[in-house]
Design an enzyme around this catalytic site. Structure first.
Site, PDB file in Angstrom:
ATOM      1  N   LYS A   1      19.342  75.391  -7.783  1.00 16.95           N
ATOM      2  CA  LYS A   1      18.622  74.538  -8.725  1.00 16.95           C
ATOM      3  C   LYS A   1      17.179  74.369  -8.289  1.00 16.95           C
ATOM      4  O   LYS A   1      16.905  73.979  -7.156  1.00 16.95           O
ATOM      5  CB  LYS A   1      19.320  73.175  -8.829  1.00 16.95           C
ATOM      6  CG  LYS A   1      18.753  72.272  -9.924  1.00 16.95           C
ATOM      7  CD  LYS A   1      19.567  70.990 -10.030  1.00 16.95           C
ATOM      8  CE  LYS A   1      19.061  70.120 -11.173  1.00 16.95           C
ATOM      9  NZ  LYS A   1      19.834  68.869 -11.306  1.00 16.95           N
TER      10      LYS A   1
ATOM     11  N   CYS B   1      22.353  71.447 -15.024  1.00 12.86           N
ATOM     12  CA  CYS B   1      22.252  70.068 -15.478  1.00 12.86           C
ATOM     13  C   CYS B   1      20.938  69.786 -16.195  1.00 12.86           C
ATOM     14  O   CYS B   1      20.633  70.387 -17.212  1.00 12.86           O
ATOM     15  CB  CYS B   1      22.478  69.117 -14.306  1.00 12.86           C
ATOM     16  SG  CYS B   1      22.950  67.431 -14.825  1.00 12.86           S
TER      17      CYS B   1
ATOM     18  N   GLU C   1      28.741  72.637 -12.787  1.00 10.13           N
ATOM     19  CA  GLU C   1      28.090  72.087 -11.598  1.00 10.13           C
ATOM     20  C   GLU C   1      29.076  71.184 -10.855  1.00 10.13           C
ATOM     21  O   GLU C   1      29.867  70.476 -11.477  1.00 10.13           O
ATOM     22  CB  GLU C   1      26.876  71.256 -12.040  1.00 10.13           C
ATOM     23  CG  GLU C   1      26.146  70.523 -10.920  1.00 10.13           C
ATOM     24  CD  GLU C   1      25.145  69.515 -11.452  1.00 10.13           C
ATOM     25  OE1 GLU C   1      24.156  69.240 -10.756  1.00 10.13           O
ATOM     26  OE2 GLU C   1      25.349  68.988 -12.578  1.00 10.13           O
TER      27      GLU C   1
END
Length: 562
Positions: free
Chosen positions: A353, A404, A292
């Site tokens: 995301k 994440c 990321e």
């Protein structure tokens, strides 16, 4: 050894202090506070898995036998002493207020669990089962509220090194949480009964907690029959997937102040890998993973960034999944995106995301929170959520992308496995948390996910810790914090579905509703008996009927009371 007249020995003084604390509820407060700290001691980088069971036992000892209001206060204290140290990484660069606010919010929600624990102890038999379900209900609430929830600190994630972790393969992470809590609350009842009957200890009063402890550890043992072992994994086809950790110029919120340097670092590591492949010292990968924020410059609009990425991809000669910040058609709005970059042709499939983190990737109620801190204005833009599940099939490798903190969420992880992922990839940027324990806690979550779904998990982090996690939750290889490097593992492509993947959501909902529904049923039944008892003629008949004032939980309370 004798004690001089007029003085008290240490043992006598300790006993006097204990009596004083006991009379004011101080012992309960101490047990609750100690329980939170002990639970924290179970989380990574610690490997003291048993501390979670002891911490939950101390919570159970503190709330057993009190009323709901006191249960809330004690569980609140427990939550504060747990979440304040656990989440200290969240304030390392933004000050203590956001960190404390987050910990307090989680502790306030934990207090609600204390009410359920107290009510269940006074009304329900087999209390450890209902107490474990109540804890699971609290975790389900914290995973969804507020702002989409923050399930960090789930009991399941304290167990990657313990004998209970195989239960995740059998019952999902929610089931592992329940089993861990069951062991803790069973230990609490065992200790209470040992103390309450210390002079005339009878085996019968120990049967219930001992049986439930055996059940908890038995479920962990049973999970070994369903989890994917190293021997099982060896029977599946393998593919080579490289993980790149390029590192950042410096840790902190401004890790990307020299944004091109971060992209250059990851490109450089990829060129080094390509050179090793050409020299025959590293295997040729089929796919490469960047983390990321490995390109915090939008490669769709910035020709320099696109060229740096393309040069590295062409050199290694296989597709590379990069992590990029991509602009949108809305001002100051972005996507946190995974992009598959192909040799010769450039960007292809993408994943956005799905759950941006409040206060980190967008600022809810900005004007309200500015009243408490101007730190809210450090976040100038916002990330918009995606809607598509992060499934890819690249170079014949079906994998699922989690960006994440998404790895902490049961539903998002389950979605990619149900979507056909045979390998799980976690793209993460931990540079904003410096040298704290955050990266190790996130790695522990990935280890539990590996066991839960029977998949290898590849963690690609900008600054570490990047890691290769086997389907049995063990760590095959890793790169330390703030160290550039690469990993080139051979990873099994596993299409077997564990019971934990299938049953996990159902177990969570069952655990969530069990204790509130049982207490509601008792309340409704009691109201119905009251209405029947108030009918004319009924009271006169009842006067000649023997009455038993015991509640369903009295057998436990009487046996367990000191």
């Amino acid at each position: 050894m004798t004690t001089p007249a007029g003085t008290a020995g240490p043992g006598r003084r300790l006993a006097r202090w204990a009596r004083a604390l006991r009379g004011t509820g101080g012992l309960r407060l101490l047990a609750a506070a100690a329980g939170g700290l002990t639970l924290y001691a179970a989380f990574a980088p610690s490997t003291l898995w048993w501390a979670a069971i002891v911490g939950i036992a101390l919570l159970g000892l503190s709330v057993y036998g009190v009323r709901g209001r006191s249960g809330y206060g004690l569980a609140l204290v427990f939550g504060l002493t747990f979440y304040l140290p656990l989440l200290n990484w969240s304030g390392v660069y933004v000050g203590s207020l956001p960190w404390v606010a987050l910990a307090v919010a989680e502790a306030l929600l934990t207090g609600l669990v204390g009410i359920l624990l107290a009510w269940a102890a006074r009304r329900l038999p087999w209390w450890p089962i209902w107490a474990a379900a109540a804890w699971g209900a609290g975790e389900a609430l914290r995973a969804r509220f507020p702002f989409g929830g923050f399930p960090w600190g789930s009991l399941a994630f304290s167990q990657p090194d313990g004998p209970l972790v195989p239960a995740a393969s059998l019952l999902g992470s929610a089931g592992l949480t329940f089993v861990t809590a069951l062991a803790g609350f069973s230990l609490a009842v065992l200790l209470r009964r040992c103390w309450g009957h210390r002079r005339t200890l009878a085996v019968r009063v120990l049967v219930l907690p001992l049986v439930l402890l055996v059940v908890a550890f038995g479920l962990g043992l049973a999970g070994r029959l369903t989890m994917v072992s190293q021997a099982d994994a060896a029977s599946y086809p393998h593919r080579t997937i490289a993980v790149i950790q390029g590192n950042v110029p410096k840790p902190g919120l401004d890790f990307n102040a020299r944004r091109m340097a971060v992209t250059d670092n990851h490109a450089q590591r990829t060129h080094e890998l390509a050179a090793a492949v050409h020299a025959g010292t590293a295997p040729q990968p089929d796919l490469v993973i960047w983390p990321e924020n490995s390109s915090d410059i939008d490669p769709y609009t910035n020709a320099d960034a696109a060229q740096v990425i393309s040069d590295a991809v062409d050199d290694i000669g296989v597709p590379v999944l990069i992590g990029a910040v991509v602009g949108t058609d809305q001002p100051h709005s972005y996507y946190n995106m995974g992009i598959v970059w192909y040799p010769g042709t450039g960007p292809g499939e993408t994943y956005i995301k799905r759950h941006p983190i409040p206060f980190g990737e967008y600022m809810p109620w900005r004007s309200f929170f500015r009243i408490f801190s101007d730190k809210v204005d450090l976040l100038t833009g916002q990330f918009l959520p995606g809607s598509r599940v992060g499934n890819f099939d690249v170079a014949g490798i079906p994998f699922g992308d989690l960006i994440c903190f998404e790895v902490v969420e049961d539903g998002l992880t389950r979605d990619v496995v149900n979507g056909g992922a045979q390998v799980l990839v976690v793209q993460t940027n931990n540079a904003t948390f410096g040298w704290t324990d955050e990266t190790y806690q996130q790695q522990a979550m990935s280890r539990v996910r590996a066991v839960e779904h029977g998949r290898s998990v590849l963690i690609a982090a900008t600054s570490g810790v990047s890691a290769v996690i086997r389907p049995d939750g063990s760590v095959e290889s890793k790169i330390p914090l703030f160290t550039p490097g690469y990993l080139v593992p051979s990873v099994p492509l596993i299409d077997r579905t564990t019971p934990g993947t299938v049953l996990g959501a159902w177990v969570e909902w069952l655990v969530t509703i069990a204790t509130p529904l049982a207490l509601l049923w008792l309340f409704v039944a009691a109201r119905r008996r009251d209405r029947v008892g108030s009918r004319p003629g009924k009271r006169d008949a009842d006067q000649h009927r023997p009455t038993d004032h015991r509640t369903p939980g009295d057998d436990i309370q009487e046996d367990a009371s000191p």
